[in-house]
Design a protein around this motif. Structure first.
Motif, PDB file in Angstrom:
ATOM      1  N   PHE A 243       5.782  -0.278 -11.118  1.00 17.96           N
ATOM      2  CA  PHE A 243       5.946   1.297 -10.256  1.00 17.96           C
ATOM      3  C   PHE A 243       6.542   2.132 -11.381  1.00 17.96           C
ATOM      4  O   PHE A 243       7.586   2.079 -12.190  1.00 17.96           O
ATOM      5  CB  PHE A 243       7.211   0.947  -9.426  1.00 17.96           C
ATOM      6  CG  PHE A 243       6.630   0.082  -8.187  1.00 17.96           C
ATOM      7  CD1 PHE A 243       7.188  -1.327  -8.104  1.00 17.96           C
ATOM      8  CD2 PHE A 243       5.985   0.403  -7.261  1.00 17.96           C
ATOM      9  CE1 PHE A 243       6.621  -2.213  -7.303  1.00 17.96           C
ATOM     10  CE2 PHE A 243       5.665  -0.452  -6.039  1.00 17.96           C
ATOM     11  CZ  PHE A 243       5.718  -1.719  -6.284  1.00 17.96           C
TER      12      PHE A 243
ATOM     13  N   GLY B  64       5.515   5.635  -7.254  1.00 14.71           N
ATOM     14  CA  GLY B  64       4.146   5.465  -7.109  1.00 14.71           C
ATOM     15  C   GLY B  64       3.997   4.114  -6.100  1.00 14.71           C
ATOM     16  O   GLY B  64       4.944   3.432  -5.908  1.00 14.71           O
TER      17      GLY B  64
ATOM     18  N   GLY C 258       0.949  -1.118   0.165  1.00 14.24           N
ATOM     19  CA  GLY C 258      -0.187  -0.003  -0.117  1.00 14.24           C
ATOM     20  C   GLY C 258       0.746   1.145  -0.034  1.00 14.24           C
ATOM     21  O   GLY C 258       0.433   2.287  -0.265  1.00 14.24           O
ATOM     22  N   HIS C 259       2.179   1.077   0.058  1.00 10.95           N
ATOM     23  CA  HIS C 259       2.956   2.430   0.271  1.00 10.95           C
ATOM     24  C   HIS C 259       4.158   2.278  -0.933  1.00 10.95           C
ATOM     25  O   HIS C 259       4.761   3.341  -1.284  1.00 10.95           O
ATOM     26  CB  HIS C 259       3.916   2.441   1.480  1.00 10.95           C
ATOM     27  CG  HIS C 259       2.753   2.717   2.530  1.00 10.95           C
ATOM     28  ND1 HIS C 259       2.413   4.101   2.949  1.00 10.95           N
ATOM     29  CD2 HIS C 259       2.213   1.931   3.513  1.00 10.95           C
ATOM     30  CE1 HIS C 259       1.732   3.921   3.940  1.00 10.95           C
ATOM     31  NE2 HIS C 259       1.564   2.847   4.446  1.00 10.95           N
ATOM     32  N   GLY C 260       4.016   1.343  -1.678  1.00 16.64           N
ATOM     33  CA  GLY C 260       5.238   1.328  -2.773  1.00 16.64           C
ATOM     34  C   GLY C 260       6.482   1.510  -2.088  1.00 16.64           C
ATOM     35  O   GLY C 260       6.825   0.816  -0.954  1.00 16.64           O
ATOM     36  N   LEU C 261       7.408   2.135  -2.566  1.00 24.23           N
ATOM     37  CA  LEU C 261       8.925   2.029  -1.983  1.00 24.23           C
ATOM     38  C   LEU C 261       9.059   3.422  -1.582  1.00 24.23           C
ATOM     39  O   LEU C 261       8.728   4.411  -2.131  1.00 24.23           O
ATOM     40  CB  LEU C 261       9.917   1.747  -3.184  1.00 24.23           C
ATOM     41  CG  LEU C 261      10.261   0.364  -3.400  1.00 24.23           C
ATOM     42  CD1 LEU C 261       9.291  -0.118  -4.430  1.00 24.23           C
ATOM     43  CD2 LEU C 261      11.667   0.201  -3.995  1.00 24.23           C
TER      44      LEU C 261
END
Lengths: 112, 119
Positions: free
Chosen positions: B91, B110, A40-43
């Motif tokens: 991503f 993102g 839910g946060h990506g990197l």
């Protein structure tokens, strides 16, 4: 082998313990980064370094410490691990500012 | 600070068809780089394609191409002739040009789009 390697690949530690994640690159890239990846946060960027002895905070630096005494190494230390630091940690490097980053295989850290 | 938004948490496409993944970003800079990374179940982050903001021509890498709309701050990824091996998290990422310090020099990602390929 050439590239960027992280160790360990998997780590389980207890709350309150200090743990260090290692990152080593053989390209002599100037930039190195630490990211954490959570659902839910990506990197999200924790810390980065533009050169030896130069480090900067990223988006989520609290609870982490980094050092870069040599160009090729960029260890990440959790001084007193908390459960919220359970995550997958990625180290990355890039030769210059603005270009793409090359990633290590990641370290899955579980804090119990 | 720059932000990157991927509005599609999950996409599904039939094998051999074309799919487009969306990405928008927010920045006050005029020059920068944009990237698409692929993360398969192995967890490895793999660069798919790169676009330099000062180049008007859209980048292409084999079956992967982008639609870069600088004024709209949009950077979508088109995958043609989808294959089972394309199944992964994708991503979108942004990076400023040059060193400025203060936490502004890493890639901003993102939250990702999970791409499913239906056989």
């Amino acid at each position: 082998d050439a590239g960027i390697t992280q160790s360990p690949r998997y780590k389980i530690t207890e709350t309150g313990r200090q743990v260090t994640l290692m990152c080593h690159q053989t390209w002599s890239h100037s930039y190195m980064f630490w990211y954490r990846q959570d659902l839910g946060h990506g990197l999200r960027l924790i810390y980065y370094s533009a050169a030896a002895d130069i480090t900067d905070k990223g988006e989520v630096p609290d609870g982490y410490v980094v050092s870069r005494s040599k160009t090729e190494n960029f260890p990440l230390t959790l001084e007193s691990a908390t459960r919220s630091q359970t995550s997958v940690y990625f180290c990355a490097s890039s030769p210059v500012a603005g270009t793409e980053a090359f990633f290590g295989q990641g370290t899955r850290l579980t804090v119990v | 600070a720059q932000t990157v938004t991927q509005s599609q948490p999950e996409m599904s496409v039939q094998e051999a068809e074309t799919v487009t993944l969306s990405c928008t970003y927010d920045t006050s800079e005029s020059d920068y780089y944009l990237f698409w990374y692929k993360q398969p179940p192995s967890r490895q982050m793999i660069l798919v394609i790169r676009q330099e903001a000062y180049k008007q021509q859209n980048a292409t890498e084999n079956r992967f191409s982008v639609n870069f709309q600088k004024a709209a701050k949009s950077f979508s990824l088109k995958i043609s002739d989808s294959q089972l091996g394309d199944a992964a998290m994708y991503f979108c990422a942004y990076r400023s040009i040059g060193y400025s310090g203060g936490g502004a020099d890493g890639l901003t990602f993102g939250k990702g789009t999970h791409l499913i390929i239906q056989p």
